[in-house]
Write a protein that holds these residues in place. Structure first.
Motif, PDB file in Angstrom:
ATOM      1  N   ILE A 178      -2.203  -6.247  10.143  1.00  0.00           N
ATOM      2  CA  ILE A 178      -0.783  -6.130   9.816  1.00  0.00           C
ATOM      3  C   ILE A 178      -0.609  -5.275   8.567  1.00  0.00           C
ATOM      4  CG2 ILE A 178       1.265  -7.405   9.042  1.00  0.00           C
ATOM      5  CD1 ILE A 178       0.137  -9.784  10.764  1.00  0.00           C
ATOM      6  N   LEU A 179      -1.376  -5.582   7.532  1.00  0.00           N
ATOM      7  CA  LEU A 179      -1.266  -4.838   6.279  1.00  0.00           C
ATOM      8  C   LEU A 179      -1.579  -3.359   6.489  1.00  0.00           C
ATOM      9  CD1 LEU A 179      -0.680  -4.917   3.283  1.00  0.00           C
ATOM     10  CD2 LEU A 179      -3.070  -5.536   2.889  1.00  0.00           C
ATOM     11  N   THR A 180      -2.561  -3.057   7.316  1.00  0.00           N
ATOM     12  CA  THR A 180      -2.892  -1.656   7.611  1.00  0.00           C
ATOM     13  C   THR A 180      -1.708  -0.952   8.259  1.00  0.00           C
ATOM     14  OG1 THR A 180      -5.244  -2.137   7.829  1.00  0.00           O
ATOM     15  CG2 THR A 180      -4.442  -0.144   8.921  1.00  0.00           C
ATOM     16  N   ARG A 181      -1.074  -1.590   9.241  1.00  0.00           N
ATOM     17  CA  ARG A 181       0.093  -0.990   9.901  1.00  0.00           C
ATOM     18  C   ARG A 181       1.253  -0.810   8.917  1.00  0.00           C
ATOM     19  NH1 ARG A 181      -0.204  -0.499  15.343  1.00  0.00           N
ATOM     20  NH2 ARG A 181      -1.736  -1.767  16.438  1.00  0.00           N
ATOM     21  N   VAL A 182       1.476  -1.810   8.079  1.00  0.00           N
ATOM     22  CA  VAL A 182       2.548  -1.722   7.089  1.00  0.00           C
ATOM     23  C   VAL A 182       2.304  -0.544   6.156  1.00  0.00           C
ATOM     24  CG1 VAL A 182       3.596  -2.897   5.101  1.00  0.00           C
ATOM     25  CG2 VAL A 182       3.161  -4.168   7.207  1.00  0.00           C
ATOM     26  N   ARG A 183       1.090  -0.401   5.693  1.00  0.00           N
ATOM     27  CA  ARG A 183       0.761   0.697   4.777  1.00  0.00           C
ATOM     28  C   ARG A 183       0.859   2.060   5.459  1.00  0.00           C
ATOM     29  NH1 ARG A 183      -4.215  -2.238   1.600  1.00  0.00           N
ATOM     30  NH2 ARG A 183      -2.902  -3.373   0.124  1.00  0.00           N
ATOM     31  N   GLN A 184       0.536   2.123   6.765  1.00  0.00           N
ATOM     32  CA  GLN A 184       0.665   3.382   7.491  1.00  0.00           C
ATOM     33  C   GLN A 184       2.113   3.855   7.520  1.00  0.00           C
ATOM     34  OE1 GLN A 184      -1.154   2.454  11.275  1.00  0.00           O
ATOM     35  NE2 GLN A 184      -3.160   3.151  10.606  1.00  0.00           N
ATOM     36  N   LEU A 185       3.033   2.917   7.384  1.00  0.00           N
ATOM     37  CA  LEU A 185       4.467   3.239   7.382  1.00  0.00           C
ATOM     38  C   LEU A 185       5.026   3.278   5.960  1.00  0.00           C
ATOM     39  CD1 LEU A 185       5.532   0.971  10.374  1.00  0.00           C
ATOM     40  CD2 LEU A 185       5.269   3.463  10.389  1.00  0.00           C
ATOM     41  N   ASP A 186       4.163   3.305   4.973  1.00  0.00           N
ATOM     42  CA  ASP A 186       4.561   3.294   3.558  1.00  0.00           C
ATOM     43  C   ASP A 186       5.394   2.065   3.220  1.00  0.00           C
ATOM     44  OD1 ASP A 186       3.270   5.730   2.969  1.00  0.00           O
ATOM     45  OD2 ASP A 186       5.006   6.855   3.711  1.00  0.00           O
ATOM     46  N   GLY A 187       5.100   0.952   3.895  1.00  0.00           N
ATOM     47  CA  GLY A 187       5.840  -0.281   3.673  1.00  0.00           C
ATOM     48  C   GLY A 187       5.130  -1.221   2.722  1.00  0.00           C
ATOM     49  N   GLU A 188       5.735  -2.381   2.564  1.00  0.00           N
ATOM     50  CA  GLU A 188       5.196  -3.422   1.697  1.00  0.00           C
ATOM     51  C   GLU A 188       5.226  -4.753   2.433  1.00  0.00           C
ATOM     52  OE1 GLU A 188       7.579  -3.448  -1.825  1.00  0.00           O
ATOM     53  OE2 GLU A 188       6.932  -1.444  -2.438  1.00  0.00           O
ATOM     54  N   MET A 189       4.238  -5.610   2.117  1.00  0.00           N
ATOM     55  CA  MET A 189       4.157  -6.935   2.730  1.00  0.00           C
ATOM     56  C   MET A 189       3.984  -7.977   1.633  1.00  0.00           C
ATOM     57  SD  MET A 189       1.647  -8.331   5.765  1.00  0.00           S
ATOM     58  CE  MET A 189       0.109  -8.492   4.878  1.00  0.00           C
ATOM     59  N   GLU A 190       4.728  -9.059   1.761  1.00  0.00           N
ATOM     60  CA  GLU A 190       4.632 -10.178   0.814  1.00  0.00           C
ATOM     61  C   GLU A 190       4.308 -11.447   1.593  1.00  0.00           C
ATOM     62  OE1 GLU A 190       7.658 -12.781  -1.891  1.00  0.00           O
ATOM     63  OE2 GLU A 190       7.949 -10.612  -1.899  1.00  0.00           O
ATOM     64  N   ILE A 191       3.353 -12.214   1.087  1.00  0.00           N
ATOM     65  CA  ILE A 191       2.932 -13.463   1.726  1.00  0.00           C
ATOM     66  C   ILE A 191       3.186 -14.608   0.768  1.00  0.00           C
ATOM     67  CG2 ILE A 191       0.989 -14.763   2.681  1.00  0.00           C
ATOM     68  CD1 ILE A 191      -0.360 -12.014   3.228  1.00  0.00           C
TER      69      ILE A 191
END
Length: 188
Positions: free
Chosen positions: A156-169
């Motif tokens: 998930i984090l890899t996909r988020v980063r590919q889209l220049d996004g951010e993830m919070e857990i």
């Protein structure tokens, strides 16, 4: 969903039988291996079908189909809210990654959380797509800013980063988990 439920049942059985006789353990391990193979094959088929659904109708219809499939094949109480784009489409790369992120989030909950309730939301603004998923499962020990553990969360984090996004857990043992994803938005 059904295969994931069978995997959870097998894992639960293994925890309840800590001293499985060696002959039974070999049979159990073989069943677990075959189930994993079936799961991987079905996942490939599901991804191909999702690609068609995304291509034909976009993210909203694909999410509706995902909810229907999960509701039919799990005992989870799923509340899913997602904003309609009013006929507009997201960039195809964003749609595909957002859908895969959503699938992986649900699969992680099904496989690991032992949850009974999931609340999923997808919203967008002119500048970002926001995904939020919360479960009432067993949670896990996680400190904000620490390294993400597990293959699913790393995917998930890899996909988020590919889209220049951010993830919070946000998660603690016994308190469930909330994951929020923000992706810069491009409408086409």
């Amino acid at each position: 969903g059904t295969l994931a439920a069978v995997q959870m049942t097998l894992a639960s059985l293994e925890r309840k039988l800590p001293e499985i006789p060696e002959a039974a353990k070999k049979t159990y391990d073989k069943a677990e291996y075959l189930l994993d193979q079936a799961y991987q094959q079905m996942r490939g088929i599901s991804h191909n079908l999702a690609d068609l659904s995304l291509k034909d109708g976009g993210l909203s219809p694909a999410l509706a189909q995902l909810k229907e499939t999960l509701s039919e094949n799990t005992n989870l109480d799923i509340h899913m809210n997602y904003a309609s784009l009013g006929g507009r489409r997201l960039d195809s790369n964003v749609e595909q990654h957002s859908y895969r992120i959503t699938q992986e989030l649900f699969q992680n909950i099904i496989k690991h959380a032992e949850a009974s309730f999931i609340e999923y939301e997808l919203n967008y603004s002119p500048i970002k797509l926001h995904i939020s998923i919360k479960d009432d499962g067993k949670g896990f020990d996680y400190e904000p800013g620490s390294k993400v553990a597990g293959i699913g969360l790393n995917n998930i984090l890899t996909r988020v980063r590919q889209l220049d996004g951010e993830m919070e857990i946000q998660s603690k043992p016994g308190e469930g988990t909330t994951i929020e994803v923000d992706i810069p938005l491009v409408l086409s």
